[in-house]
Design a protein around this motif. Structure first.
Motif: not given
Lengths: 249, 249
Positions: A23, A26, A29-32, A97, A139, A148-149, A152, A155-156, A159-160, B30, B142, B145, B155-156
């Motif tokens: 996770a 992923r 990579l979602n944010f490059g 963050p 956070v 937050l796991n 997550q 991810l945050l 995302y930032e 959260n 991205n 992806f 969450l975001l």
């Protein structure tokens, strides 16, 4: 002239569940982001569950560096953040963050390597891990419900990075793709309406006509019509006029 | 004088997996959000898997409104966002989560109710759903992806609410808790070192002594020592001096 900043490495410290490693890959990579390091993963390496969860982000895992301990994992880093929710005795800056990724970007643009430590699922980072960090990322979650796991949190933070790197205007991203009517087309639509309204005796009394025309022109401009919508208006007007000529209501 | 803004409602449209409904509830809580609505959940309602995943956020689910369709779910909203990754034919502003939550905050402060639609896991929102929205939220992921699931998207968006609502200074959150040494204590530490260094013949040649002293004073100030660290330095220095007097190396 300005180099793109060196992206941060995400360093997963003693992660327990393969699913969470996947996770995190992923999320990155979602944010490059694709520089992952893993310290002493509980279930060894490679981990089939991590790969299954990562799906399209498997290449992040394939390229991940595996380290026996945190000091070796951060050895080439110029600056290290530790993500942790718990307050620590250690004297260390604690940043959001948002701030952490600003700092990462600034340092990365100056050619410095930043590593971000993420703790194991259950226990989080140990004090020995946090002691190696220059600063702490926390956070700012609801103090009554902080849950937050690992995935997550990754991810945050990712995302930032993406948010601050993005050259997408936050305002209106996609209107540029829309085929708006040209100024001239909007003008012609105004003419068409004016002509019909004139014929219908709409601009009355004559002393107010100029103001009424101006208001209408303003409105057409403000509506920001697409080319298709302009055509729709022309069509509606033509159809009404046709109906009227037919003696319809 | 200013009211706290009305928080947005998260509206899950035809969600499929209970786990994701529970994850969305946790994501919301959260960041202090608890107004959830659910439209036509695939597996009916209540959903035990949703409750299991929500754990501490079960009260968000207990209070959730259940609606048969999107029009009824958004009926009392003054403004509706639709979250979607796919570009749409519809002419609609497309905004980042950042911008969307700014708008939500501004509208909420003016007493307006904002609803945010989240689509079902596999298919996302349908065009009929999106047509009901005033604007679209797209997370700038991205393009090679893009893989955010329902829980991650929630969450975001919740994070953006929390980030913008937070009165936590992004800079340095916890240094205020730290017991830093006073200016005077740092001064005395400098004196102590200078005295010892003087005795040791450190400030040589005499023409450079003033500059060396200044550099040292600067350093002590910059280090931003805590009270405990100042004591540690005094202790180290005393111990070294004691050892030297003992004739140790």
């Amino acid at each position: 002239m300005t180099q793109p900043p060196i992206p941060p490495a995400f360093i997963l410290v003693r992660p327990q569940m393969g699913e969470n490693i996947g996770a995190a890959a992923r999320a990155m990579l979602n944010f490059g982001l694709d520089r992952m390091r893993i310290v002493d993963p509980r279930d060894g390496w490679p981990n089939p569950k991590a790969n299954a969860m990562a799906s399209g982000a498997g290449r992040v895992l394939d390229a991940a560096g595996i380290f026996p301990d945190v000091p070796r994992a951060v050895a080439d880093c110029d600056y290290v953040f530790a993500t942790t929710a718990r307050p620590r005795e250690l004297v260390k800056p604690v940043v959001t963050p948002e701030r952490a990724l600003q700092m990462t970007r600034e340092m990365g643009a100056a050619g410095k390597r930043v590593g971000i430590l993420f703790g194991p699922e259950r226990a989080g980072l140990e004090n020995d891990d946090v002691a190696l960090a220059n600063a702490i990322i926390t956070v700012p979650v609801n103090p009554d419900f902080p849950s937050l796991n690992l995935g997550q949190c990754a991810l945050l933070v990712a995302y930032e990075w993406g948010r601050q790197q993005s050259d997408v205007a936050p305002e209106v991203m996609a209107l540029a793709r829309t085929d708006f009517a040209s100024r001239e087309e909007v003008e012609k639509l105004g003419d068409h309406f004016e002509e019909r309204l004139e014929a219908a005796g709409f601009f009355f009394p004559p002393t107010k006509a100029a103001g009424m025309r101006l208001n209408l022109r303003n409105m057409w401009a403000r509506l920001n019509l697409t080319r298709a919508e302009v055509q729709t208006f022309h069509g509606m007007l033509r159809q009404i006029a046709y109906k009227l000529r037919q003696g319809g209501e």
